[in-house]
Design a protein around this motif. Structure first.
Motif, short mmCIF file in Angstrom:
data_model
loop_
_atom_site.label_atom_id
_atom_site.label_comp_id
_atom_site.label_asym_id
_atom_site.label_seq_id
_atom_site.Cartn_x
_atom_site.Cartn_y
_atom_site.Cartn_z
N ASN A 90 -31.02 1.65 15.00
CA ASN A 90 -31.62 2.52 14.83
C ASN A 90 -32.78 1.22 14.76
N ALA A 119 -34.04 7.66 12.41
CA ALA A 119 -33.32 7.71 11.98
C ALA A 119 -32.29 8.85 11.49
N THR A 123 -28.71 8.99 12.51
CA THR A 123 -27.14 8.79 11.94
C THR A 123 -26.80 9.82 11.20
N ASN A 140 -29.87 -0.63 10.63
CA ASN A 140 -31.29 -0.41 11.31
C ASN A 140 -32.50 -1.75 10.73
N ILE A 163 -37.02 3.04 5.46
CA ILE A 163 -35.50 2.73 6.22
C ILE A 163 -34.66 2.46 5.23
N THR A 167 -31.37 3.27 3.95
CA THR A 167 -30.06 2.50 4.56
C THR A 167 -29.56 2.76 3.19
N CYS A 183 -29.62 -2.75 6.55
CA CYS A 183 -30.78 -2.98 7.54
C CYS A 183 -30.84 -4.72 7.61
#
Ligand code: NAD
Length: 261
Positions: A90, A119, A123, A140, A163, A167, A183
């Motif tokens: 992502n 995302a 996902t 990510n 994000i 994650t 990430c």
């Protein structure tokens, strides 16, 4: 090649960091789903080069990731072509620079949709296949702005912190399924995204181009060097190796020391 037979979907891979990640994964044999905007002939050239490098297949999806229906269609195409996505990156993201009380509402909505909500959709749609196979990798592209803030970037900072949290939550949910979720948080990487925000920052802060480069961008980065797209891609590739199976839920900084300060 250790990724032969696996399929990687890299969002926002027609440019910058995403393109470098797609090249790195294709270089180790992965089929690629390429996504993002750009010149059709350029994209076709890139798609062909990825296919040649991987010895597998590369498919292009022009899906606009701000739209859930477009993401669903892209994931459907990937499932039809390859049976599912084994590696999900992502990466697509955008930026706009303005004080929060002057921030255009439609820009806020765009940044949240692209940097965060997209995302969630990719996902949720990729995970059933990964769980069924007992193997998966989700990487990510977050940012140093997932850990620290800068003025005039409120939605970017909010979505990047978001994000990073996403994650961690997904990593816990998939910890026993053979799926890792991490990430990468780069500092300033020299890509069109950075180049394009220079004029807005010049205007917002009343600075020259050179002042923005040296006093705003690289001011935060103790190494005084931009991160390169190939450095980010190398870390993403490592996370796909079996040796990285115990790295999950991590926010991996690659920021020239920025967030150490
Ligand atoms: P870039 O502008 O070079 O690439 C962005 C990609 O996203 C392009 O392929 C573009 O076509 C695609 N894209 C844009 N809008 C889209 C949409 N609606 N639907 C689908 N694709 C779309 O940017 P980059 O610098 O390579 O950034 C990639 C990621 O890295 C972003 O999430 C960004 O926030 C993050 N990041 C960048 C830096 C940096 O300094 N460049 C630093 C930290 C994090």
């Amino acid at each position: 090649m250790f990724l032969t037979g696996k399929t990687a979907l890299v969002t926002g891979s027609t440019s910058g960091i995403g393109l470098a990640i797609a090249r790195a994964l294709a270089g180790k044999g992965a089929n690629i789903v390429l996504n993002g905007f750009g010149d059709a002939a350029e994209i076709e050239k890139t798609r062909g080069a990825l296919e040649a490098a991987s010895g597998g297949k590369a498919l292009y999806s022009a899906a606009d990731l701000t739209r859930a229906d477009a993401i669903e269609a892209m994931m459907g195409e990937a499932a039809e072509a390859f049976g599912g996505v084994d590696i999900l990156v992502n990466n697509a993201g955008t930026q706009h620079v303005a004080p929060v009380d002057q921030f255009p509402v439609e820009k806020w909505d765009l940044i949240v949709a692209l940097n965060l909500t997209a995302a969630f959709h990719t996902t949720r749609l990729a995970l059933p296949h990964m769980k069924a196979k007992g193997w998966g990798r989700i990487v990510n592209t977050a940012s140093a702005h997932s850990l620290v803030a800068s003025p005039n970037k409120a939605p970017y900072v909010a979505t990047k912190h978001g994000i990073a949290g996403f994650t961690k939550a997904v990593a816990l949910e998939t910890a026993q399924a053979g799926v890792t979720v991490n990430c990468i948080s780069p500092g300033y990487v020299w890509t069109p995204l950075v180049e394009n925000q220079i004029p807005d920052t010049m205007q917002a802060r009343g600075l020259t181009r050179e002042q923005v480069m040296n006093d705003v961008l690289l001011a935060a980065q103790p190494t005084k060097q931009f991160v390169t797209v190939d450095q980010v891609a190398a870390l993403a590739l490592f996370l796909c190796r079996d040796e990285a199976a115990s790295i999950t839920g991590a926010n991996l900084s690659m920021d020239g020391g920025w967030t150490a300060a």
